[in-house]
Design an enzyme around this catalytic site. Structure first.
Site, short mmCIF file in Angstrom:
data_model
loop_
_atom_site.label_atom_id
_atom_site.label_comp_id
_atom_site.label_asym_id
_atom_site.label_seq_id
_atom_site.Cartn_x
_atom_site.Cartn_y
_atom_site.Cartn_z
N CYS A 106 -4.95 -2.63 1.40
CA CYS A 106 -5.48 -3.09 2.70
C CYS A 106 -4.33 -3.14 3.69
CB CYS A 106 -6.11 -4.46 2.53
SG CYS A 106 -6.54 -5.21 4.10
N ARG B 234 -15.38 -6.08 4.46
CA ARG B 234 -15.46 -4.89 3.59
C ARG B 234 -14.91 -5.15 2.19
NH1 ARG B 234 -15.11 -3.95 8.76
NH2 ARG B 234 -16.10 -2.12 9.70
N THR C 182 3.34 -3.27 15.54
CA THR C 182 4.20 -2.08 15.52
C THR C 182 3.45 -0.88 14.93
OG1 THR C 182 5.06 -2.39 13.30
CG2 THR C 182 6.14 -3.62 15.07
N HIS D 124 4.02 0.47 12.17
CA HIS D 124 4.10 0.45 10.71
C HIS D 124 2.75 0.85 10.09
CE1 HIS D 124 6.88 -0.92 7.55
NE2 HIS D 124 5.79 -1.07 6.85
N SER E 226 0.82 -1.22 0.00
CA SER E 226 0.00 0.00 0.00
C SER E 226 0.85 1.26 0.00
CB SER E 226 -0.93 0.01 1.21
OG SER E 226 -1.90 -0.99 1.05
C1 DLZ Z 1 5.62 -3.95 5.34
C2 DLZ Z 1 4.12 -3.98 5.29
C3 DLZ Z 1 3.38 -4.40 6.41
C4 DLZ Z 1 4.01 -4.81 7.69
N1 DLZ Z 1 2.05 -4.47 6.37
C5 DLZ Z 1 1.41 -4.11 5.22
C6 DLZ Z 1 -0.02 -4.19 5.15
O1 DLZ Z 1 -0.73 -4.58 6.08
N2 DLZ Z 1 -0.59 -3.81 3.99
C7 DLZ Z 1 0.12 -3.36 2.91
O2 DLZ Z 1 -0.47 -3.01 1.88
N3 DLZ Z 1 1.48 -3.30 2.96
C8 DLZ Z 1 2.12 -3.68 4.08
N4 DLZ Z 1 3.48 -3.63 4.13
C9 DLZ Z 1 4.23 -3.25 2.90
C10 DLZ Z 1 4.36 -1.72 2.70
O3 DLZ Z 1 3.16 -1.17 2.18
C11 DLZ Z 1 5.48 -1.42 1.68
O4 DLZ Z 1 5.28 -2.20 0.52
C12 DLZ Z 1 6.86 -1.72 2.24
O5 DLZ Z 1 7.05 -1.04 3.45
C13 DLZ Z 1 7.97 -1.33 1.24
O6 DLZ Z 1 7.90 0.07 0.96
#
Ligand code: DLZ
Length: 167
Positions: free
Chosen positions: A87, A134, A93, A95, A63
């Protein structure tokens, strides 16, 4: 809190999308969810008259990359609107917060920078079940909602470009 069905809307309130062209950016993270969002968005666009060859789909790894994927569409194509689909599921964390805020800010900036509708189709949920609910589940499909929003925003922009308010 009121329960909203994301796929429930007044069919008559949606303009015809026959002449419109859309770019959809889909995140590969949580693809079980985002693939369903994309299917919903594509079907809804078609239902409202958008031709299949006027629906361009690209994938990005996660995302966080939705913003740049959207920028590529804005910069290199002639789409009328862009739909960002992703999503993010809350983890242990922070993040989650950084990604959600990054995409919200990124999408807002793209709208302004390109004077183009860029639709925020990002699910930000506490768990997988809320996301499934959703993405075609009991609360409808956010992809449907994003598609309807995109058609309405293109229509609004067209009406300004065609002179609304200048009479
Ligand atoms: C790293 C990461 C994490 C932990 N969770 C998600 C998530 O729930 N949904 C999502 O779309 N992307 C996640 N990512 C990846 C990050 O969006 C991104 O691709 C990485 O941090 C690399 O830039």
């Amino acid at each position: 809190m009121a329960t909203i069905n994301l796929s429930a809307y007044d069919l008559n309130s949606v303009p015809d999308g026959k002449e419109m062209k859309f770019g959809i950016v889909v995140s590969e993270w949580n693809y079980e969810i985002t693939g369903a969002l994309a299917c919903g968005a594509i079907e809804t666009l078609k239902k409202h008259g958008v031709e299949a060859n006027n629906i361009l789909v690209n994938h990005v790894p996660g995302s966080f990359e939705l913003t740049l994927g959207g920028q590529f569409f804005a910069e290199y194509t002639n789409v009328d609107a862009i739909i960002l689909l992703g999503c993010v599921i809350q983890g242990e964390t922070r993040h989650f917060d950084f990604i959600c805020q990054g995409v919200a800010k990124g999408a807002t900036d793209l709208n302004i920078k390109y004077n183009l509708p860029v639709i925020f189709g990002l699910l930000t949920t506490d768990n997988q079940q809320q996301a499934l609910d959703r993405a075609g589940g009991r609360l409808g499909n956010k992809g449907d909602e994003a598609a309807v929003t995109a058609i309405k925003m293109v229509t609004l922009q067209n009406s300004f470009e065609n002179g609304i308010g200048k009479e």
